[in-house]
Design an enzyme around this catalytic site. Sequence first.
Site, PDB file in Angstrom:
ATOM      1  N   SER A 248       0.848  -1.189   0.000  1.00 20.38           N
ATOM      2  CA  SER A 248       0.000   0.000   0.000  1.00 20.38           C
ATOM      3  C   SER A 248       0.881   1.236   0.000  1.00 20.38           C
ATOM      4  O   SER A 248       1.957   1.245   0.608  1.00 20.38           O
ATOM      5  CB  SER A 248      -0.908   0.003   1.239  1.00 20.38           C
ATOM      6  N   ARG A 287     -19.484  -7.740 -47.832  1.00 20.15           N
ATOM      7  CA  ARG A 287     -18.450  -7.158 -46.972  1.00 20.15           C
ATOM      8  C   ARG A 287     -19.109  -6.104 -46.095  1.00 20.15           C
ATOM      9  O   ARG A 287     -19.699  -5.155 -46.589  1.00 20.15           O
ATOM     10  CB  ARG A 287     -17.303  -6.559 -47.792  1.00 20.15           C
TER      11      ARG A 287
END
Length: 417
Positions: A248, A287
């Site tokens: 921490s 496409r």
Amino acid sequence: MARFEAALARAGAAHGFFAPAHAEVIGEACKRASFDSTALARAARQAGTLAIPFVKALTDQVSATSPEAARYVHFGATSQDVGDTAIVLCLKEASARVCELAGALGDAVAELARRHVATPMLARTLLQPAAPIPFGWKAAMWLSPLARSMPHFRAAAADACVLQFGGASGTLSAFGERGEVVADALAHELALLRRVPWHSARDSFARFGAEAAILVGVSAKIGRDVALLMQAEVGELAEPAAGGRGGSSSMPHKRNPALSMLALEAARRAPGLAGTLLNQLDGEHERGLGQWQSQWLTLRQLTCAAASALGAMLEVVRGLQVNEPAMRANIERSKGLVFSEALALRLSRPVADRLCAQALREGRPLLEVLRADEAAMRELGAANAARLFEPQASDGSAAEMTERVLSDWARGRGNAP
């Protein structure tokens, strides 16, 4: 993309569409080609695909050696052919790495299950203490979905990693009647399987995405359990310690589940990424517009998430610190209440309810309250009463289930006897 163009040139030349010498020039250019990535990115935004500026830049480099050979760069292919096949070539390597990590994680979990087949701990149902289980059985329950998921992921990856090659409209029209043999030659050059063009059929990528997301979730399940059991007030498991890991910035005493966190954060992203691929199945006509153009980004993020989650949990499980005294202490801290099901089955639910309520009200162990109840003890007997409160009495078929999972895993890995 350069690998595709070099292989395409060799395949085209092999079937007589241009001289082999031109294919050699293109192949050599592909080997030594260099590109201005910033310029390509800017041009791709204008063109709508990276393939167009890529092919132009490659053609210019081939032309510097042979203007004649430059005519045959990208011969008979379309932008999506090179783009999709480039994705597939990358995905083939990435999925192999994911499978490697998943296999190693499963092996580590299997070893954990074997080592702790008789180590008692509390089960937790709806996050509350429940009847004891062997920790080895819990590990086997981590392994079971991984054993089921790996074959599905491997199959989905194989299904997704196929050549894309159809040319302008998907029919390989540039090659006339020889399109199929050129496609076979190209697939062989790239060591890929092939099928008919899938320009607008994106089901294989969607299926791969779903299976990859499941693998991430299976990894995160292990991470979630480890993180919960690593809480200071539980203290039954701990991730392997390493310098700078899990600390921490403000509290020196903390030891955070940093590796489990990596799996959990990946699990938050993976379903959305898989959902993106599932949402791209409706490509227009031959496409699509706006689906396949971004899938390389999604697939990259998803495979990276899978590798990150699996790799993190592999490191956790290989170095997992198991605190057996804490597991035993947490069982004892329940003062026998976690054995209430066994008591209800041997006596009756009303009697067990009454005894549990009394134990809670008086703050006494349930076994002590039971022993003071003459009617219950007459029915049970002293020895039977004591056995109800032994953790192993709750094992049931845990050993057989664990062995079954281990056998399934070994069979999947090709290690079955």
